[in-house]
Design a protein around this motif. Structure first.
Motif, PDB file in Angstrom:
ATOM      1  N   ASP A 155      -2.540   4.553   5.388  1.00 13.42           N
ATOM      2  CA  ASP A 155      -2.124   5.779   6.072  1.00 13.42           C
ATOM      3  C   ASP A 155      -1.172   6.528   5.168  1.00 13.42           C
ATOM      4  OD1 ASP A 155      -0.431   3.393   6.893  1.00 13.42           O
ATOM      5  OD2 ASP A 155       0.887   5.044   7.435  1.00 13.42           O
ATOM      6  N   SER A 156      -1.604   7.654   4.671  1.00 13.36           N
ATOM      7  CA  SER A 156      -0.752   8.513   3.839  1.00 13.36           C
ATOM      8  C   SER A 156      -1.538   9.752   3.493  1.00 13.36           C
ATOM      9  CB  SER A 156      -0.370   7.794   2.544  1.00 13.36           C
ATOM     10  OG  SER A 156       0.048   8.731   1.563  1.00 13.36           O
ATOM     11  N   SER A 157      -0.927  10.898   3.651  1.00 11.46           N
ATOM     12  CA  SER A 157      -1.593  12.139   3.236  1.00 11.46           C
ATOM     13  C   SER A 157      -1.121  12.542   1.854  1.00 11.46           C
ATOM     14  CB  SER A 157      -1.282  13.247   4.233  1.00 11.46           C
ATOM     15  OG  SER A 157       0.122  13.388   4.340  1.00 11.46           O
ATOM     16  N   GLY A 158      -0.247  11.724   1.286  1.00 11.73           N
ATOM     17  CA  GLY A 158       0.351  12.102   0.017  1.00 11.73           C
ATOM     18  C   GLY A 158      -0.074  11.219  -1.132  1.00 11.73           C
ATOM     19  N   ASN A 159       0.883  10.911  -2.017  1.00 15.05           N
ATOM     20  CA  ASN A 159       0.570  10.187  -3.247  1.00 15.05           C
ATOM     21  C   ASN A 159       0.045   8.776  -3.002  1.00 15.05           C
ATOM     22  OD1 ASN A 159       1.333  12.347  -4.831  1.00 15.05           O
ATOM     23  ND2 ASN A 159       3.477  11.688  -4.942  1.00 15.05           N
ATOM     24  N   GLY A 160       0.553   8.103  -1.967  1.00 15.77           N
ATOM     25  CA  GLY A 160       0.083   6.745  -1.674  1.00 15.77           C
ATOM     26  C   GLY A 160      -1.391   6.750  -1.300  1.00 15.77           C
ATOM     27  N   GLY A 161      -1.775   7.676  -0.434  1.00 15.01           N
ATOM     28  CA  GLY A 161      -3.169   7.789  -0.018  1.00 15.01           C
ATOM     29  C   GLY A 161      -4.074   8.144  -1.185  1.00 15.01           C
ATOM     30  N   ALA A 162      -3.606   9.045  -2.042  1.00 14.15           N
ATOM     31  CA  ALA A 162      -4.401   9.455  -3.201  1.00 14.15           C
ATOM     32  C   ALA A 162      -4.596   8.285  -4.163  1.00 14.15           C
ATOM     33  CB  ALA A 162      -3.716  10.621  -3.920  1.00 14.15           C
ATOM     34  N   ALA A 163      -3.549   7.488  -4.354  1.00 13.28           N
ATOM     35  CA  ALA A 163      -3.645   6.350  -5.273  1.00 13.28           C
ATOM     36  C   ALA A 163      -4.595   5.282  -4.722  1.00 13.28           C
ATOM     37  CB  ALA A 163      -2.262   5.761  -5.536  1.00 13.28           C
ATOM     38  N   VAL A 164      -4.460   4.961  -3.435  1.00 12.51           N
ATOM     39  CA  VAL A 164      -5.351   3.948  -2.846  1.00 12.51           C
ATOM     40  C   VAL A 164      -6.798   4.435  -2.879  1.00 12.51           C
ATOM     41  CG1 VAL A 164      -5.978   2.741  -0.701  1.00 12.51           C
ATOM     42  CG2 VAL A 164      -3.590   2.857  -1.403  1.00 12.51           C
ATOM     43  N   ALA A 165      -7.026   5.699  -2.526  1.00 12.85           N
ATOM     44  CA  ALA A 165      -8.393   6.245  -2.547  1.00 12.85           C
ATOM     45  C   ALA A 165      -8.969   6.215  -3.963  1.00 12.85           C
ATOM     46  CB  ALA A 165      -8.390   7.674  -2.001  1.00 12.85           C
ATOM     47  N   THR A 166      -8.135   6.528  -4.945  1.00 20.82           N
ATOM     48  CA  THR A 166      -8.576   6.546  -6.348  1.00 20.82           C
ATOM     49  C   THR A 166      -8.996   5.152  -6.817  1.00 20.82           C
ATOM     50  OG1 THR A 166      -7.162   8.424  -6.893  1.00 20.82           O
ATOM     51  CG2 THR A 166      -7.791   6.993  -8.727  1.00 20.82           C
ATOM     52  N   TYR A 167      -8.142   4.173  -6.573  1.00 20.20           N
ATOM     53  CA  TYR A 167      -8.446   2.808  -7.038  1.00 20.20           C
ATOM     54  C   TYR A 167      -9.559   2.174  -6.221  1.00 20.20           C
ATOM     55  CZ  TYR A 167      -5.155   2.714 -10.782  1.00 20.20           C
ATOM     56  OH  TYR A 167      -4.535   2.984 -11.980  1.00 20.20           O
ATOM     57  N   ALA A 168      -9.632   2.485  -4.926  1.00 23.50           N
ATOM     58  CA  ALA A 168     -10.735   1.967  -4.111  1.00 23.50           C
ATOM     59  C   ALA A 168     -12.060   2.530  -4.622  1.00 23.50           C
ATOM     60  CB  ALA A 168     -10.520   2.329  -2.642  1.00 23.50           C
ATOM     61  N   ALA A 169     -12.070   3.807  -4.990  1.00 21.56           N
ATOM     62  CA  ALA A 169     -13.295   4.418  -5.518  1.00 21.56           C
ATOM     63  C   ALA A 169     -13.730   3.719  -6.807  1.00 21.56           C
ATOM     64  CB  ALA A 169     -13.063   5.916  -5.776  1.00 21.56           C
ATOM     65  N   ALA A 170     -12.764   3.487  -7.697  1.00 19.95           N
ATOM     66  CA  ALA A 170     -13.089   2.827  -8.969  1.00 19.95           C
ATOM     67  C   ALA A 170     -13.579   1.399  -8.731  1.00 19.95           C
ATOM     68  CB  ALA A 170     -11.870   2.831  -9.879  1.00 19.95           C
ATOM     69  N   ALA A 171     -13.046   0.771  -7.676  1.00 22.47           N
ATOM     70  CA  ALA A 171     -13.439  -0.612  -7.361  1.00 22.47           C
ATOM     71  C   ALA A 171     -14.691  -0.673  -6.491  1.00 22.47           C
ATOM     72  CB  ALA A 171     -12.281  -1.307  -6.635  1.00 22.47           C
TER      73      ALA A 171
END
Ligand SMILES: [Zn+2]
Length: 380
Positions: free
Chosen positions: A119-135
Motif C-alpha cells: 500500500d503506497s501511492s508514492g515511492n514505496g509503491g513504485a519501487a515494489v511495482a518495479t521490482y515485482a515487474a522485473a521478477a
C-alpha cells in the motif's frame, strides 16, 4: 545465521518464513544475528549494494537485479559549507526505496512468494511495482481513492494492478494487509528485509568517503528508515571494530506532519499523534510511523535529533538544490533546509564532515514542482 525476531515479544522465526509481522502478537519483526561487515567482506567486483551481501539478512541467490545501490556520493557546498550529497535519487525507480525493496523482493522470491501486495501511492509503491515487474511477480498496489492519476502512472505502467480504496490512509493499509487472495503483504514499512537493505546506504557512505565516519548524516524522515539504516550500518561496523564512533544522525520532518520531531522534542519513546496538513514534502507525510521506537532510540543514541522545518524553507531549499544541478523531489529538500537550521544554531559546524541524503528524483514530482515555480502553492 540471520533470524527474524519480534520487537515486542521476542519470538524467533526462521528468515525463510513468509511473514511480515509477528504471528504471536502482531508486533514488528527485525532481522537479528547478522554477520557484522568487515572491510575484507566487501565483494568489490559487485558495483551494487550486493557488495555487502555478507552482512545482509538475504544470503541466497539474487534472481532479480536492477543495479540497486552504489549511488554517487558527490562533493558540493551549501551556503559555502562543504557537503557530501548522497544521490539516492538516481536509483532505478527514482528513489532510495529501491535498496530495501530489492533486498525484500529477492528474499521473498527465493523463499517462495508468488504474488505481492503493497500500500503506497508514492515511492514505496513504485519501487515494489518495479521490482515485482522485473521478477515477473503479479503485484497489487493499494492506493487512496483520491490519489492523483499522475502519482500512480509509474506504478500502473509496470503492469501492477492498482486498487483504489476510499477513506483514510489507514484504510488503504488495512485493505492491503487483509488481502486474503494469496498476495503476500510486501510492505516497505513492515518487512525486516526492507530496513536491512536500506542500511547499505550507511556502508556506502563509509566506503565512498575512504572508510571514514562522517560527523553528521542528515536525511528526510517519514518512517525513518534512512535514519535507522545508517545507525545500524555504523553500529555494526563499530561492533566489528571497523570504525570507532558513530555519525550524529539528523532527521528532517515538515511542520505540516511532525509526529517524530514532536516525540523527540517532548522526550517520548514513540511518535506523537499530531494534526497534519497538506505538505509539499508528501513523501514524508507519515502520521503513524511503524518503527518510531527504534528510530527515535537510534537517533538519540547517535547524538543527533529529529526536527521539523517550515514549508517555506523546504521550497527555498528545493529551488537552491535545483539551481545547483540537483533536481530532487521537494521531500528531499527537507534535509537541506534542516542543514541550514543546524548550521545557524551551531549544532553543526561548517568544518565538520557532513553527508546529506537526497532521497527521490524531481522527475517524480514535476506537476508539483511546476505549481511551486508558478507560485500556485502557498507555503507557510
Ligand atoms: Zn511478537
Amino acid at each position: 545465521m540471520p533470524r527474524f525476531k519480534c520487537s515486542c515479544c521476542d519470538t524467533i522465526y526462521p528468515t525463510s518464513m513468509l511473514i511480515w509481522r509477528c504471528d504471536a502478537c502482531g508486533g514488528s519483526i527485525e532481522a537479528v544475528d547478522l554477520t557484522p561487515l568487515r572491510r575484507a567482506d566487501i565483494a568489490t567486483d559487485r558495483s551494487s549494494l550486493w557488495r555487502y551481501q555478507k552482512a545482509l539478512v538475504h544470503q541466497g541467490a539474487v534472481p532479480t537485479f536492477l543495479g540497486e545501490g552504489w549511488t554517487p556520493l558527490i562533493r558540493g557546498d551549501w551556503d559555502s559549507c562543504p557537503v557530501l550529497w548522497k544521490c539516492e535519487f538516481v536509483s532505478i525507480s527514482g528513489s532510495f526505496k529501491d535498496r530495501g525493496v530489492a533486498v525484500m523482493i529477492n528474499h521473498l522470491l527465493v523463499n517462495g512468494a508468488t504474488r505481492v501486495a503493497e500500500d503506497s501511492s508514492g515511492n514505496g509503491g513504485a519501487a515494489v511495482a518495479t521490482y515485482a515487474a522485473a521478477a515477473k511477480l503479479p503485484c497489487r498496489i493499494y492506493v487512496p481513492a483520491h490519489t492523483s492519476p499522475g502519482k500512480i502512472t509509474q506504478i500502473g505502467a509496470t503492469g501492477a494492478e492498482v486498487i483504489r480504496i476510499p477513506g483514510p490512509r489507514q484504510a488503504v493499509a488495512d485493505a492491503a494487509m487483509a488481502d486474503a487472495s494469496g498476495y503476500f503483504y510486501a510492505s516497505h514499512n513492515w518487512h525486516p528485509a526492507f530496513v536491512d537493505g536500506i542500511k547499505t546506504v550507511g556502508y556506502e557512505i563509509w566506503e565512498q568517503s575512504g572508510f571514514d565516519v562522517p560527523d553528521a548524516i542528515i536525511a528526510p524522515a517519514g518512517s525513518g528508515s534512512n535514519l535507522l539504516g545508517c545507525f545500524r550500518a555504523f553500529s555494526e561496523l563499530r561492533a566489528a571494530g571497523e570504525v570507532d564512533r558513530l555519525p550524529r544522525i539528523y532527521g528532517a520532518q515538515s511542520e505540516s506532519c511532525e509526529p517524530m520531531a514532536r516525540a523527540f522534542q517532548t522526550g517520548t519513546d514513540a511518535y506523537v499523534e499530531v494534526e497534519t496538513h497538506m505538505s509539499i514534502a508528501e513523501g514524508i507525510a507519515v502520521s503513524r510511523p511503524v518503527r518510531s521506537r527504534p528510530v527515535l532510540a537510534a537517533v538519540r543514541a547517535s547524538g543527533g535529533s529529529i526536527t521539523a522545518v517550515s514549508e517555506a524553507s523546504i521550497a527555498d531549499a528545493h529551488r537552491r538544490l535545483a539551481r545547483a544541478g540537483l533536481y530532487v523531489e521537494p521531500t528531499s529538500a527537507t534535509a537541506a533546509a534542516l542543514l541550514d537550521n543546524l548550521i545557524k544554531e551551531g549544532t553543526i559546524r561548517a568544518n565538520e564532515k557532513i553527508v546529506v541524503i537526497l532521497t527521490g528524483s524531481g522527475l517524480k514530482a514535476s506537476d508539483l514542482i511546476a505549481r511551486m515555480m508558478e507560485g500556485q502553492i502557498a507555503t507557510r
